[in-house]
Design a protein around this motif. Structure first.
Motif, PDB file in Angstrom:
ATOM      1  N   GLY A  15      30.944  17.346  54.768  1.00 51.17           N
ATOM      2  CA  GLY A  15      31.086  16.704  53.468  1.00 51.17           C
ATOM      3  C   GLY A  15      32.188  17.272  52.585  1.00 51.17           C
ATOM      4  N   LEU A  16      32.989  18.186  53.119  1.00 49.52           N
ATOM      5  CA  LEU A  16      34.075  18.783  52.346  1.00 49.52           C
ATOM      6  C   LEU A  16      35.402  18.568  53.065  1.00 49.52           C
ATOM      7  CD1 LEU A  16      32.497  22.251  51.479  1.00 49.52           C
ATOM      8  CD2 LEU A  16      32.733  20.302  49.948  1.00 49.52           C
ATOM      9  N   SER A  17      36.427  18.232  52.282  1.00 50.42           N
ATOM     10  CA  SER A  17      37.761  18.112  52.864  1.00 50.42           C
ATOM     11  C   SER A  17      38.240  19.496  53.270  1.00 50.42           C
ATOM     12  CB  SER A  17      38.727  17.511  51.840  1.00 50.42           C
ATOM     13  OG  SER A  17      38.984  18.442  50.797  1.00 50.42           O
ATOM     14  N   GLY A  18      39.278  19.536  54.080  1.00 48.78           N
ATOM     15  CA  GLY A  18      39.845  20.825  54.468  1.00 48.78           C
ATOM     16  C   GLY A  18      40.277  21.633  53.255  1.00 48.78           C
ATOM     17  N   ARG A  19      40.862  20.969  52.283  1.00 52.52           N
ATOM     18  CA  ARG A  19      41.307  21.651  51.059  1.00 52.52           C
ATOM     19  C   ARG A  19      40.124  22.245  50.298  1.00 52.52           C
ATOM     20  NH1 ARG A  19      44.708  18.991  46.150  1.00 52.52           N
ATOM     21  NH2 ARG A  19      45.390  20.952  45.239  1.00 52.52           N
ATOM     22  N   GLU A  20      39.036  21.485  50.213  1.00 45.65           N
ATOM     23  CA  GLU A  20      37.834  21.985  49.527  1.00 45.65           C
ATOM     24  C   GLU A  20      37.233  23.171  50.273  1.00 45.65           C
ATOM     25  OE1 GLU A  20      36.084  17.966  47.415  1.00 45.65           O
ATOM     26  OE2 GLU A  20      35.853  18.203  49.580  1.00 45.65           O
ATOM     27  N   ARG A  21      37.170  23.081  51.595  1.00 43.56           N
ATOM     28  CA  ARG A  21      36.625  24.198  52.373  1.00 43.56           C
ATOM     29  C   ARG A  21      37.484  25.448  52.234  1.00 43.56           C
ATOM     30  NH1 ARG A  21      36.801  23.226  57.598  1.00 43.56           N
ATOM     31  NH2 ARG A  21      37.783  21.208  57.419  1.00 43.56           N
ATOM     32  N   ALA A  22      38.790  25.278  52.216  1.00 47.06           N
ATOM     33  CA  ALA A  22      39.683  26.427  52.032  1.00 47.06           C
ATOM     34  C   ALA A  22      39.435  27.086  50.679  1.00 47.06           C
ATOM     35  CB  ALA A  22      41.139  25.994  52.158  1.00 47.06           C
ATOM     36  N   LEU A  23      39.173  26.278  49.657  1.00 46.53           N
ATOM     37  CA  LEU A  23      38.875  26.825  48.337  1.00 46.53           C
ATOM     38  C   LEU A  23      37.553  27.600  48.356  1.00 46.53           C
ATOM     39  CD1 LEU A  23      39.701  27.028  45.355  1.00 46.53           C
ATOM     40  CD2 LEU A  23      38.509  24.864  44.971  1.00 46.53           C
ATOM     41  N   GLY A  68      24.391  38.253  37.485  1.00 49.07           N
ATOM     42  CA  GLY A  68      25.603  38.972  37.862  1.00 49.07           C
ATOM     43  C   GLY A  68      26.836  38.312  37.272  1.00 49.07           C
ATOM     44  N   TYR A  69      27.867  39.083  37.088  1.00 43.78           N
ATOM     45  CA  TYR A  69      29.137  38.597  36.557  1.00 43.78           C
ATOM     46  C   TYR A  69      30.229  39.017  37.525  1.00 43.78           C
ATOM     47  CZ  TYR A  69      26.224  38.211  32.448  1.00 43.78           C
ATOM     48  OH  TYR A  69      25.208  37.895  31.589  1.00 43.78           O
ATOM     49  N   LEU A  70      30.897  38.050  38.110  1.00 42.17           N
ATOM     50  CA  LEU A  70      31.925  38.349  39.098  1.00 42.17           C
ATOM     51  C   LEU A  70      33.289  37.900  38.594  1.00 42.17           C
ATOM     52  CD1 LEU A  70      30.096  37.137  42.298  1.00 42.17           C
ATOM     53  CD2 LEU A  70      30.629  39.482  41.683  1.00 42.17           C
ATOM     54  N   PRO A  71      34.257  38.796  38.558  1.00 42.69           N
ATOM     55  CA  PRO A  71      35.595  38.392  38.130  1.00 42.69           C
ATOM     56  C   PRO A  71      36.206  37.428  39.146  1.00 42.69           C
ATOM     57  CG  PRO A  71      35.609  40.654  38.940  1.00 42.69           C
ATOM     58  CD  PRO A  71      34.177  40.201  38.939  1.00 42.69           C
ATOM     59  N   ILE A  72      37.009  36.530  38.627  1.00 47.01           N
ATOM     60  CA  ILE A  72      37.732  35.582  39.469  1.00 47.01           C
ATOM     61  C   ILE A  72      39.206  35.969  39.420  1.00 47.01           C
ATOM     62  CG2 ILE A  72      38.370  33.163  39.821  1.00 47.01           C
ATOM     63  CD1 ILE A  72      35.400  33.604  40.245  1.00 47.01           C
ATOM     64  N   ALA A  73      39.825  36.145  40.570  1.00 48.31           N
ATOM     65  CA  ALA A  73      41.232  36.534  40.646  1.00 48.31           C
ATOM     66  C   ALA A  73      42.111  35.499  39.946  1.00 48.31           C
ATOM     67  CB  ALA A  73      41.649  36.686  42.097  1.00 48.31           C
ATOM     68  N   SER A  74      43.109  35.978  39.245  1.00 55.63           N
ATOM     69  CA  SER A  74      43.964  35.097  38.442  1.00 55.63           C
ATOM     70  C   SER A  74      44.664  34.037  39.289  1.00 55.63           C
ATOM     71  CB  SER A  74      44.977  35.912  37.647  1.00 55.63           C
ATOM     72  OG  SER A  74      45.782  36.668  38.525  1.00 55.63           O
ATOM     73  N   ASP A  75      44.981  34.331  40.548  1.00 58.75           N
ATOM     74  CA  ASP A  75      45.646  33.329  41.374  1.00 58.75           C
ATOM     75  C   ASP A  75      44.692  32.249  41.887  1.00 58.75           C
ATOM     76  OD1 ASP A  75      44.501  35.336  42.993  1.00 58.75           O
ATOM     77  OD2 ASP A  75      45.766  34.768  44.686  1.00 58.75           O
ATOM     78  N   LEU A  76      43.400  32.483  41.779  1.00 57.60           N
ATOM     79  CA  LEU A  76      42.412  31.487  42.188  1.00 57.60           C
ATOM     80  C   LEU A  76      42.032  30.560  41.040  1.00 57.60           C
ATOM     81  CD1 LEU A  76      40.599  30.442  44.462  1.00 57.60           C
ATOM     82  CD2 LEU A  76      38.935  32.201  43.851  1.00 57.60           C
ATOM     83  N   VAL A  77      42.190  31.027  39.812  1.00 54.06           N
ATOM     84  CA  VAL A  77      41.783  30.245  38.633  1.00 54.06           C
ATOM     85  C   VAL A  77      42.444  28.866  38.591  1.00 54.06           C
ATOM     86  CG1 VAL A  77      41.823  30.161  36.113  1.00 54.06           C
ATOM     87  CG2 VAL A  77      41.110  32.257  37.273  1.00 54.06           C
ATOM     88  N   PRO A  78      43.777  28.754  38.739  1.00 52.63           N
ATOM     89  CA  PRO A  78      44.379  27.410  38.684  1.00 52.63           C
ATOM     90  C   PRO A  78      43.847  26.468  39.762  1.00 52.63           C
ATOM     91  CG  PRO A  78      46.086  29.104  38.643  1.00 52.63           C
ATOM     92  CD  PRO A  78      44.775  29.789  38.905  1.00 52.63           C
ATOM     93  N   ARG A  79      43.575  26.994  40.932  1.00 52.34           N
ATOM     94  CA  ARG A  79      43.030  26.155  42.014  1.00 52.34           C
ATOM     95  C   ARG A  79      41.646  25.629  41.643  1.00 52.34           C
ATOM     96  NH1 ARG A  79      45.556  27.468  47.284  1.00 52.34           N
ATOM     97  NH2 ARG A  79      47.054  29.136  46.924  1.00 52.34           N
ATOM     98  N   LEU A  80      40.817  26.496  41.066  1.00 54.99           N
ATOM     99  CA  LEU A  80      39.477  26.077  40.660  1.00 54.99           C
ATOM    100  C   LEU A  80      39.531  25.077  39.507  1.00 54.99           C
ATOM    101  CD1 LEU A  80      37.638  29.503  40.927  1.00 54.99           C
ATOM    102  CD2 LEU A  80      37.204  27.481  42.326  1.00 54.99           C
ATOM    103  N   LEU A  81      40.400  25.336  38.547  1.00 48.05           N
ATOM    104  CA  LEU A  81      40.533  24.422  37.412  1.00 48.05           C
ATOM    105  C   LEU A  81      40.990  23.038  37.883  1.00 48.05           C
ATOM    106  CD1 LEU A  81      42.142  26.758  34.742  1.00 48.05           C
ATOM    107  CD2 LEU A  81      39.861  25.721  34.647  1.00 48.05           C
ATOM    108  N   GLU A  82      41.940  23.021  38.802  1.00 47.88           N
ATOM    109  CA  GLU A  82      42.417  21.739  39.339  1.00 47.88           C
ATOM    110  C   GLU A  82      41.291  21.017  40.069  1.00 47.88           C
ATOM    111  OE1 GLU A  82      45.490  19.996  42.694  1.00 47.88           O
ATOM    112  OE2 GLU A  82      45.743  22.066  42.007  1.00 47.88           O
TER     113      GLU A  82
END
Length: 86
Positions: A15-23, A68-82
């Motif tokens: 149920g996930l595209s390759g792009r979604e699974r990579a994320l 729990g609070y887990l930091p999200i790496a700055s290079d991952l943030v734009p991908r998640l926001l998109e």
């Protein structure tokens, strides 16, 4: 890197595209969350526009029963926001 690059071009599976699974894989690697924990997260669990982007893992969704609070790496943030359309 190979896993992410290869997965992004793969067809839809589970149920996930390759792009979604990579994320999802990137998020798992960068946070250490297990598949079960990742599957329980919702958009509301992410604080991506805060000064220190992070995800909140509510106690009822965590293995140890504690919030729990887990930091999200700055290079991952734009991908998640998109992905989330924000």
């Amino acid at each position: 890197r190979w896993l992410f690059a290869t997965t992004e071009t793969e067809p839809t599976r589970h149920g996930l595209s390759g792009r979604e699974r990579a994320l999802v894989y990137r998020l798992a690697v960068m946070t250490g969350l297990r598949a079960g924990e990742l599957s329980k997260l919702t958009r509301g669990d992410f604080r991506l526009t805060d000064d220190c982007p992070h995800s909140v893992i509510p106690a009822n969704k965590s293995k140890n029963g504690k919030t729990g609070y887990l930091p999200i790496a700055s290079d991952l943030v734009p991908r998640l926001l998109e992905y989330m359309g924000t």
